[in-house]
Motif scaffolding. Structure first.
Motif, mmCIF file in Angstrom:
data_model
loop_
_atom_site.group_PDB
_atom_site.id
_atom_site.type_symbol
_atom_site.label_atom_id
_atom_site.label_comp_id
_atom_site.label_asym_id
_atom_site.label_seq_id
_atom_site.Cartn_x
_atom_site.Cartn_y
_atom_site.Cartn_z
ATOM 1 N N PHE A 97 0.810 -1.217 0.000
ATOM 2 C CA PHE A 97 0.000 0.000 0.000
ATOM 3 C C PHE A 97 0.846 1.271 0.000
ATOM 4 O O PHE A 97 0.409 2.304 -0.526
ATOM 5 N N ASP A 98 2.041 1.209 0.589
ATOM 6 C CA ASP A 98 2.833 2.424 0.756
ATOM 7 C C ASP A 98 3.132 3.105 -0.577
ATOM 8 O O ASP A 98 3.097 4.333 -0.676
ATOM 9 N N LYS A 99 3.407 2.321 -1.602
ATOM 10 C CA LYS A 99 3.748 2.928 -2.892
ATOM 11 C C LYS A 99 2.541 3.535 -3.610
ATOM 12 O O LYS A 99 2.704 4.202 -4.626
ATOM 13 N N THR A 100 1.338 3.310 -3.063
ATOM 14 C CA THR A 100 0.148 3.922 -3.666
ATOM 15 C C THR A 100 -0.178 5.272 -3.029
ATOM 16 O O THR A 100 -1.021 6.002 -3.534
ATOM 17 N N PHE A 101 0.480 5.603 -1.897
ATOM 18 C CA PHE A 101 0.210 6.869 -1.210
ATOM 19 C C PHE A 101 0.948 8.015 -1.891
ATOM 20 O O PHE A 101 2.004 7.819 -2.508
ATOM 21 N N ILE A 102 0.412 9.218 -1.755
ATOM 22 C CA ILE A 102 1.110 10.394 -2.269
ATOM 23 C C ILE A 102 2.371 10.619 -1.447
ATOM 24 O O ILE A 102 2.480 10.184 -0.294
ATOM 25 N N HIS A 103 3.331 11.307 -2.026
ATOM 26 C CA HIS A 103 4.624 11.530 -1.365
ATOM 27 C C HIS A 103 4.464 12.267 -0.034
ATOM 28 O O HIS A 103 5.211 12.022 0.914
ATOM 29 N N ASP A 104 3.481 13.154 0.043
ATOM 30 C CA ASP A 104 3.322 14.001 1.227
ATOM 31 C C ASP A 104 2.297 13.478 2.220
ATOM 32 O O ASP A 104 1.798 14.249 3.050
ATOM 33 N N SER A 105 1.977 12.207 2.153
ATOM 34 C CA SER A 105 1.196 11.574 3.213
ATOM 35 C C SER A 105 2.210 11.083 4.243
ATOM 36 O O SER A 105 2.982 10.171 3.983
ATOM 37 N N CYS A 106 2.212 11.721 5.421
ATOM 38 C CA CYS A 106 3.364 11.586 6.325
ATOM 39 C C CYS A 106 3.145 10.679 7.527
ATOM 40 O O CYS A 106 4.107 10.334 8.211
ATOM 41 N N SER A 107 1.930 10.325 7.845
ATOM 42 C CA SER A 107 1.677 9.651 9.116
ATOM 43 C C SER A 107 1.957 8.152 9.056
ATOM 44 O O SER A 107 1.513 7.455 8.144
ATOM 45 N N ASN A 108 2.685 7.660 10.073
ATOM 46 C CA ASN A 108 2.918 6.225 10.234
ATOM 47 C C ASN A 108 3.562 5.583 9.011
ATOM 48 O O ASN A 108 3.229 4.465 8.628
ATOM 49 N N ARG A 109 4.490 6.318 8.407
ATOM 50 C CA ARG A 109 5.237 5.785 7.274
ATOM 51 C C ARG A 109 6.724 5.890 7.567
ATOM 52 O O ARG A 109 7.171 6.830 8.239
ATOM 53 N N LYS A 110 7.482 4.940 7.073
ATOM 54 C CA LYS A 110 8.917 4.918 7.332
ATOM 55 C C LYS A 110 9.578 6.180 6.792
ATOM 56 O O LYS A 110 9.350 6.576 5.644
ATOM 57 N N ASN A 164 -0.654 19.220 -1.452
ATOM 58 C CA ASN A 164 -1.078 19.019 -0.052
ATOM 59 C C ASN A 164 -0.067 18.238 0.742
ATOM 60 O O ASN A 164 0.582 17.383 0.190
ATOM 61 N N ILE A 165 -0.182 18.166 2.299
ATOM 62 C CA ILE A 165 0.636 17.418 3.252
ATOM 63 C C ILE A 165 -0.335 16.879 4.278
ATOM 64 O O ILE A 165 -1.124 17.624 4.847
ATOM 65 N N ARG A 166 -0.283 15.617 4.547
ATOM 66 C CA ARG A 166 -1.262 15.024 5.452
ATOM 67 C C ARG A 166 -0.560 14.343 6.604
ATOM 68 O O ARG A 166 0.459 13.701 6.444
ATOM 69 N N TYR A 167 -1.114 14.515 7.826
ATOM 70 C CA TYR A 167 -0.570 13.831 8.993
ATOM 71 C C TYR A 167 -1.740 13.345 9.825
ATOM 72 O O TYR A 167 -2.455 14.147 10.432
ATOM 73 N N VAL A 168 -1.952 12.016 9.863
ATOM 74 C CA VAL A 168 -3.106 11.374 10.515
ATOM 75 C C VAL A 168 -4.382 11.987 9.947
ATOM 76 O O VAL A 168 -4.639 11.860 8.760
ATOM 77 N N ASP A 169 -5.192 12.715 10.749
ATOM 78 C CA ASP A 169 -6.440 13.261 10.229
ATOM 79 C C ASP A 169 -6.303 14.738 9.865
ATOM 80 O O ASP A 169 -7.284 15.397 9.528
ATOM 81 N N ASP A 170 -5.095 15.295 9.950
ATOM 82 C CA ASP A 170 -4.850 16.692 9.574
ATOM 83 C C ASP A 170 -4.241 16.752 8.182
ATOM 84 O O ASP A 170 -3.428 15.900 7.821
ATOM 85 N N PHE A 171 -4.622 17.774 7.425
ATOM 86 C CA PHE A 171 -3.884 18.042 6.197
ATOM 87 C C PHE A 171 -3.902 19.539 5.911
ATOM 88 O O PHE A 171 -4.774 20.265 6.383
ATOM 89 N N VAL A 172 -2.879 19.988 5.202
ATOM 90 C CA VAL A 172 -2.782 21.403 4.860
ATOM 91 C C VAL A 172 -2.581 21.541 3.353
ATOM 92 O O VAL A 172 -1.916 20.727 2.717
ATOM 93 N N ILE A 173 -3.193 22.577 2.809
ATOM 94 C CA ILE A 173 -3.021 22.925 1.395
ATOM 95 C C ILE A 173 -2.669 24.406 1.342
ATOM 96 O O ILE A 173 -3.335 25.226 1.979
ATOM 97 N N LEU A 174 -1.620 24.749 0.617
ATOM 98 C CA LEU A 174 -1.171 26.135 0.543
ATOM 99 C C LEU A 174 -1.398 26.708 -0.851
ATOM 100 O O LEU A 174 -1.257 26.001 -1.855
ATOM 101 N N HIS A 175 -1.744 27.996 -0.901
ATOM 102 C CA HIS A 175 -1.944 28.679 -2.178
ATOM 103 C C HIS A 175 -1.853 30.177 -1.955
ATOM 104 O O HIS A 175 -2.119 30.660 -0.845
ATOM 105 N N ARG A 176 -1.505 30.905 -2.978
ATOM 106 C CA ARG A 176 -1.421 32.371 -2.855
ATOM 107 C C ARG A 176 -2.806 33.008 -2.816
ATOM 108 O O ARG A 176 -2.975 34.104 -2.297
ATOM 109 N N SER A 177 -3.811 32.296 -3.367
ATOM 110 C CA SER A 177 -5.161 32.855 -3.459
ATOM 111 C C SER A 177 -6.070 32.271 -2.383
ATOM 112 O O SER A 177 -6.275 31.058 -2.320
#
Length: 299
Positions: A97-110, A164-177
């Protein structure tokens, strides 16, 4: 879609159960339930193996307790033997499953813990703000950089699902607008409701100017520096107070401090760490003097 065969055999193999046991016991070798399980380690692992092999395995009831630190949380803890099964399953399916996650999914991953999430957040803050382009502000503060952040929290996440960047149930998305983030927030919430039967937390999901700092993975993140959360500072101060009131030992306090400083060292907190360490030594000295005085009076 690619399929994976013999997964069950791999999960229940004795070699995998031994590896799972080693992972489950890590950092808990002095716990009574671990010692009890290891008194008859071979028999317990073999029993688990045969229960899994012949589909006779059944998880034991969870132990539920309330944790207030300072937020009140209901925690449910699995039995130790069930945690071994959890690790046994993860040993086999995690690489799939790990290789199916986006790069910035950060929780509980090596290699993708808090520090990785912080580094990725800083990278995106620099990118969105065009390397610190300062917005007009009356304070002449160079942390008033342009850009916004959608900081989102999924309502009752752990009660509804066992993503985006995700950690457990939190995620953040950044944009200028800001307007773009408002639109994305609505689209994300609609998707969650329609497809997963969950939704964003209405009060905890908001759009914040980067200049105000982003509360993420334990820190308040500004462009030029990071600060530890105030509640985490208060938590350490409460431990010092507990030591002063002789509710915990000096060793217990220092164990707490070492763990705490390992976390806050990633922020701009040198003076804070030094001051709290001085406070600990001051309290320790006052207790020593108090005991000496008490001993003299008893004589």
């Amino acid at each position: 879609m690619k399929t994976y065969s013999n997964s069950h055999k791999k999960i229940i193999s004795f070699e995998n159960l031994i590896l799972a046991w080693k992972k489950a016991r890590k950092g808990k070798t002095k716990k009574d339930y671990v010692i009890k399980f290891e008194d008859e380690l071979f028999c317990n692992l073999m029993a688990l193996h045969y229960e899994l092999k012949f589909h006779a395995y059944s998880p034991r009831p969870l132990v539920t307790f309330i944790l207030r630190d300072p937020k009140t949380r209901v925690i449910s803890k699995s039995d130790f033997r069930d945690r071994i099964v959890h690790h046994a399953i993860c040993n086999i399916i995690e690489p799939i499953f790990d290789k199916t996650f986006i790069h910035d999914s950060c929780s509980n991953r090596k290699n993708k813990g808090n520090l990785f999430a912080l580094m990725r957040l800083q990278k995106f803050i620099r990118k969105i703000s065009k390397n610190g382009l300062i917005a007009k502000n009356k304070f002449q503060d160079n942390n008033f950089v342009v850009g916004y952040c959608l900081k989102a929290d999924i309502k009752h996440y752990f009660q509804e699902v066992d993503h985006n960047i995700r950690y457990v149930d939190d995620f953040v998305i950044l944009h200028r607008s800001k307007e773009q983030l408002v639109l994305w927030k609505e689209q994300i919430n609609n998707f969650l409701k329609e497809n997963l039967k969950i939704e964003l937390h209405s009060q905890k999901s908001r759009i914040i100017p980067l200049s105000k700092g982003i509360d993420f993975v334990g820190f308040r993140n500004f462009y030029h520096y990071k600060l530890p959360r105030k509640r985490n500072i208060r938590k350490m101060q409460r431990r010092i107070q507990a030591f002063l009131e002789e509710e915990i030992s000096y060793q217990e306090l220092m164990e707490s401090y070492q763990g705490w400083q390992a976390y806050v060292k990633w922020s701009s907190s040198l003076n804070l760490r030094r001051n709290l360490l001085k406070e600990i030594q001051k309290v320790k000295q006052s207790l020593v003097e108090k005991r000496k005085t008490s001993l003299q009076h008893s004589r």
